[in-house]
Design a protein around this motif. Structure first.
Motif, PDB file in Angstrom:
ATOM      1  N   ASN A   1       0.695  -1.225   0.165  1.00 54.03           N
ATOM      2  CA  ASN A   1       0.039   0.042  -0.206  1.00 54.03           C
ATOM      3  C   ASN A   1       0.700   1.400  -0.025  1.00 54.03           C
ATOM      4  N   ASN A   2       2.123   1.137  -0.019  1.00 55.11           N
ATOM      5  CA  ASN A   2       3.025   2.312   0.183  1.00 55.11           C
ATOM      6  C   ASN A   2       4.277   2.176  -0.840  1.00 55.11           C
ATOM      7  N   GLY A   3       3.799   2.270  -2.153  1.00 55.19           N
ATOM      8  CA  GLY A   3       4.919   2.197  -3.289  1.00 55.19           C
ATOM      9  C   GLY A   3       5.572   3.609  -3.463  1.00 55.19           C
ATOM     10  N   VAL A   4       6.870   3.217  -3.806  1.00 57.43           N
ATOM     11  CA  VAL A   4       8.073   4.486  -3.931  1.00 57.43           C
ATOM     12  C   VAL A   4       8.626   4.310  -5.351  1.00 57.43           C
ATOM     13  N   PHE A   5       8.251   5.415  -6.267  1.00 57.76           N
ATOM     14  CA  PHE A   5       8.671   5.260  -7.408  1.00 57.76           C
ATOM     15  C   PHE A   5      10.178   6.103  -7.527  1.00 57.76           C
ATOM     16  N   CYS A   6      10.977   5.193  -8.089  1.00 58.73           N
ATOM     17  CA  CYS A   6      12.589   5.499  -8.153  1.00 58.73           C
ATOM     18  C   CYS A   6      13.162   4.840  -8.928  1.00 58.73           C
ATOM     19  N   ASN A   7      13.990   5.383  -9.929  1.00 54.96           N
ATOM     20  CA  ASN A   7      14.632   4.670 -11.118  1.00 54.96           C
ATOM     21  C   ASN A   7      14.027   3.996 -11.969  1.00 54.96           C
ATOM     22  N   GLY A   8      12.615   4.628 -12.425  1.00 55.64           N
ATOM     23  CA  GLY A   8      11.631   3.878 -13.533  1.00 55.64           C
ATOM     24  C   GLY A   8      11.075   2.642 -12.790  1.00 55.64           C
ATOM     25  N   ARG A   9      11.171   2.523 -11.325  1.00 55.65           N
ATOM     26  CA  ARG A   9      10.575   1.313 -10.565  1.00 55.65           C
ATOM     27  C   ARG A   9       9.636   1.702  -9.601  1.00 55.65           C
ATOM     28  N   ILE A  10       8.604   1.012  -9.191  1.00 61.14           N
ATOM     29  CA  ILE A  10       7.900   1.184  -8.038  1.00 61.14           C
ATOM     30  C   ILE A  10       8.229   0.155  -7.191  1.00 61.14           C
ATOM     31  N   HIS A  11       8.852   0.557  -5.844  1.00 58.48           N
ATOM     32  CA  HIS A  11       9.276  -0.294  -4.899  1.00 58.48           C
ATOM     33  C   HIS A  11       8.342  -0.319  -3.570  1.00 58.48           C
ATOM     34  N   TRP A  12       8.372  -1.611  -3.073  1.00 56.18           N
ATOM     35  CA  TRP A  12       7.644  -1.844  -1.718  1.00 56.18           C
ATOM     36  C   TRP A  12       8.565  -2.189  -0.697  1.00 56.18           C
TER      37      TRP A  12
ATOM     38  N   GLY B   1       9.399  -4.062   2.597  1.00 52.61           N
ATOM     39  CA  GLY B   1       9.160  -5.414   3.534  1.00 52.61           C
ATOM     40  C   GLY B   1       9.776  -5.729   4.668  1.00 52.61           C
ATOM     41  N   TYR B   2       9.334  -6.295   5.638  1.00 53.54           N
ATOM     42  CA  TYR B   2       9.965  -6.769   6.847  1.00 53.54           C
ATOM     43  C   TYR B   2      10.629  -8.072   6.833  1.00 53.54           C
ATOM     44  N   GLY B   3      10.721  -8.980   5.631  1.00 49.51           N
ATOM     45  CA  GLY B   3      11.472  -9.996   5.563  1.00 49.51           C
ATOM     46  C   GLY B   3      12.744 -10.035   4.963  1.00 49.51           C
ATOM     47  N   GLU B   4      13.133 -11.081   4.392  1.00 48.67           N
ATOM     48  CA  GLU B   4      14.243 -10.940   3.732  1.00 48.67           C
ATOM     49  C   GLU B   4      14.327 -10.557   2.522  1.00 48.67           C
ATOM     50  N   GLU B   5      13.221 -10.364   1.699  1.00 43.96           N
ATOM     51  CA  GLU B   5      13.152  -9.950   0.376  1.00 43.96           C
ATOM     52  C   GLU B   5      11.918  -9.268   0.361  1.00 43.96           C
ATOM     53  N   SER B   6      11.879  -8.323  -0.713  1.00 43.71           N
ATOM     54  CA  SER B   6      10.788  -7.591  -1.012  1.00 43.71           C
ATOM     55  C   SER B   6      10.575  -7.658  -2.570  1.00 43.71           C
ATOM     56  N   LEU B   7       9.552  -6.541  -2.976  1.00 41.73           N
ATOM     57  CA  LEU B   7       9.323  -6.653  -4.621  1.00 41.73           C
ATOM     58  C   LEU B   7       9.485  -5.288  -5.178  1.00 41.73           C
ATOM     59  N   TYR B   8       9.807  -5.199  -6.455  1.00 43.82           N
ATOM     60  CA  TYR B   8       9.592  -3.929  -7.069  1.00 43.82           C
ATOM     61  C   TYR B   8       9.206  -4.314  -8.602  1.00 43.82           C
ATOM     62  N   PHE B   9       8.583  -3.363  -9.327  1.00 42.18           N
ATOM     63  CA  PHE B   9       7.906  -3.611 -10.584  1.00 42.18           C
ATOM     64  C   PHE B   9       8.609  -2.415 -11.452  1.00 42.18           C
ATOM     65  N   ASP B  10       9.240  -3.095 -12.391  1.00 38.38           N
ATOM     66  CA  ASP B  10       9.924  -2.218 -13.752  1.00 38.38           C
ATOM     67  C   ASP B  10       8.961  -1.706 -14.419  1.00 38.38           C
ATOM     68  N   VAL B  11       8.883  -0.728 -14.755  1.00 36.71           N
ATOM     69  CA  VAL B  11       7.774  -0.032 -15.521  1.00 36.71           C
ATOM     70  C   VAL B  11       7.740  -0.073 -16.667  1.00 36.71           C
ATOM     71  N   GLU B  12       8.905  -0.087 -17.264  1.00 34.99           N
ATOM     72  CA  GLU B  12       9.290  -0.295 -18.805  1.00 34.99           C
ATOM     73  C   GLU B  12       9.375  -1.433 -19.245  1.00 34.99           C
ATOM     74  N   LYS B  13       9.924  -2.614 -18.515  1.00 39.17           N
ATOM     75  CA  LYS B  13      10.010  -3.810 -18.842  1.00 39.17           C
ATOM     76  C   LYS B  13       8.557  -4.773 -18.511  1.00 39.17           C
ATOM     77  N   GLU B  14       7.928  -3.918 -17.457  1.00 37.50           N
ATOM     78  CA  GLU B  14       6.506  -4.510 -17.135  1.00 37.50           C
ATOM     79  C   GLU B  14       6.683  -5.921 -16.525  1.00 37.50           C
TER      80      GLU B  14
END
Length: 397
Positions: free
Chosen positions: A213-224, A226-239
Motif C-alpha cells: 500500500n506504500n509504493g515508492v517510485f525510483c529509477n523507473g521502478r515502483i518499490h515496496w 518489506g519486513y522479511g528477507e526480500e521485497s518486490l519492485y515493478f519495472d515499469v518499462e519492462k513490465e
C-alpha cells in the motif's frame, strides 16, 4: 528620456510577438508566474497551455537530472480527515489549493510522483491531480468480473516527466477465490486503458509482510518496503516484477517499531525506529546502486535537536517514540539528502553533511502533527504520519 520610449516599446513589441523568443523567455520563469501570465494575451495563453511547452518547462527546471520538491504534504493515518493535511514549505511559502477544485467531498492521497498526486475518491475511483494547474483526471478500475470478488487491492503510480509525459497506474489485487495469489493490472495514460493481469504472483501466508500500500517510485521502478528477507519492485518499462533484498544490517539490540521507506535522487532509503524504553533514536539505511544490499548510513538522535531548539518538548513515554514521522528528501544544493522529522508540532531536519539540525517549519498552535493531546497524556506520538512531496509544475493529464 522621451526619445527612448518608442525604441523601448518597439523592442517590447518584437519580443511580445516573436513566439520563439517569447517561448525561450517563458521557459525560464517560475511555474506560479506562468499561471498568472496566461491572462496577458491569447498568444501567451496559447504558448503556456501547449503540452509540449509544459513538458519543456518541467525539464528546464531540473537539477542534475532530478526535480526538487517545493513543499511536503503531511498526512496522518488515523486522526486526520481524508482530505486534510498540513503543508511544509521547502523553498518558499507554497499555497497548495488542496482539493477545492475537485467535486468529491473526501479525497485521500495515496502517492506523490514528480508533481502529480495519485488520490482515492469515495466514489470508487482514482484521481490523478495536478494541484498547481488545478486539473485532475478521474480513472475507474477496469470492468473485470473478477473485481467483484476482490479481498485486497493496492494502487501505485509511476510518472517521470524528465523521460516521458505519460504516466502509469499499477493495481495489485487479491481475490477471495484465490487467497495469497495476487494479480497486477496496468493503466497507461498514453492509451487511456487498462491491461489486465499482466503479472501474477503468490505470497506465502507465513512470509513477512510486504507493504504493497506504500509504493515508492525510483529509477523507473515502483518499490515496496518489506519486513522479511526480500521485497518486490515493478519495472515499469519492462513490465515485470523483480525481488530486492530487505534484510537490514543489525544495529540495535531491540525489536523494530516502524520502517519509513522513501527515496532521494535515485537512491532508496529506510529509516527504522525501535521498541525501547526511551526511543529518541533511529537508524538510516541506504540501498546500494546495484540493489545488492542495504548499507547502514547513520544513527540519528532526535534528542540532539533539543540542544539546538530548547523549546522542543518531545514528550516521550515508555516504548513510544518521541517523534511522529521520518522522511528523507533531497537537498537542493547538496548531493547528500536530509532527514525530515516532525515532533512537538514542529518540522525539523537533519543535514547529513553538516551533522546539524535545522528548523524547517512550525505548524502553529493547536493540535498539531507530532504532538497529539489525548486526555491527560501530553505529546503522545501514537499516529504514524506520511509525507508526500509537492512539486510546482505544469504537467498535463
Amino acid at each position: 528620456m522621451g526619445m527612448k520610449t518608442p525604441m523601448i516599446n518597439s523592442a517590447a513589441e518584437k519580443i511580445a510577438y516573436n513566439q520563439d523568443l517569447l517561448t525561450q523567455i517563458l521557459l525560464r520563469l517560475p511555474t506560479k508566474s506562468l499561471i498568472k501570465f496566461k491572462s496577458v494575451s491569447k498568444l501567451w495563453r496559447f504558448i503556456i497551455s501547449d503540452p509540449d511547452f509544459c513538458l519543456s518547462h518541467t525539464r528546464h527546471h531540473h537539477r542534475n537530472g532530478f526535480l526538487s520538491p517545493t513543499a511536503l504534504l503531511l498526512k496522518g493515518d488515523r486522526f486526520c480527515p481524508p482530505s486534510e493535511f498540513s503543508i511544509v514549505p521547502l523553498k518558499h511559502y507554497s499555497k497548495v489549493p488542496f482539493f477545492h477544485y475537485i467535486p468529491d467531498s473526501h479525497v485521500k492521497i495515496l502517492q506523490s510522483c514528480n508533481g502529480l498526486l495519485l488520490c482515492e475518491s469515495y466514489r470508487q475511483s482514482y484521481l490523478i491531480c495536478n494541484p498547481t494547474t488545478k486539473k485532475f483526471r478521474r480513472i475507474y478500475c477496469p470492468s473485470n468480473s473478477a473485481y467483484n470478488f476482490i479481498s485486497k487491492s493496492f494502487v501505485s503510480f509511476a510518472f517521470d516527466p524528465l523521460t516521458s509525459p505519460d504516466y502509469k497506474i499499477i493495481c495489485i489485487w487479491e481475490s477471495y477465490r484465490e487467497p495469497c495469489k495476487f494479480n497486477l493490472d496496468l493503466y497507461s495514460s498514453k492509451t487511456g486503458s487498462w491491461d489486465l493481469c499482466i503479472v501474477s504472483f503468490e505470497v506465502d501466508e507465513d512470509e513477512q509482510e510486504i507493504e504493497l500500500n506504500n509504493g515508492v517510485f525510483c529509477n523507473g521502478r515502483i518499490h515496496w518496503c518489506g519486513y522479511g528477507e526480500e521485497s518486490l519492485y515493478f519495472d515499469v518499462e519492462k513490465e515485470c516484477l523483480e525481488t530486492m533484498p530487505m534484510a537490514l544490517p543489525s544495529r540495535m539490540d531491540a525489536p523494530e517499531t516502524c520502517r519509513y521507506f522513501s527515496e532521494s535522487r535515485g537512491v532508496l532509503y529506510v529509516a527504522v525506529t525501535y521498541c525501547i524504553a526511551v526511543c529518541l533514536e533511529f537508524d538510516v539505511f541506504e540501498m546500494a546502486r546495484d540493489y545488492s544490499e542495504w548499507n547502514w548510513k547513520k544513527r540519528v538522535n532526535v534528542g540532539d535537536a533539543v540542544k539546538a531548539f530548547p523549546e522542543l518538548e518531545l514528550g516521550c513515554i515508555e516504548y513510544y517514540p518521541g517523534f511522529s514521522g521520518v522522511y528523507i528528501i533531497g537537498s537542493e544544493k547538496q548531493e547528500e539528502p536530509m532527514v525530515v522529522v516532525w515532533a512537538d508540532g514542529k518540522i525539523i531536519s537533519f543535514d547529513f553533511r553538516q551533522g546539524a539540525w535545522k528548523m524547517l517549519y512550525d505548524l502553529g498552535p493547536g493540535i498539531k502533527i507530532g504532538s497529539l493531546y489525548l486526555g491527560d497524556d501530553d505529546h503522545l506520538h501514537y499516529e504514524r504520519f506520511h509525507a508526500y512531496q509537492y512539486f510546482e509544475n505544469l504537467s498535463c493529464l
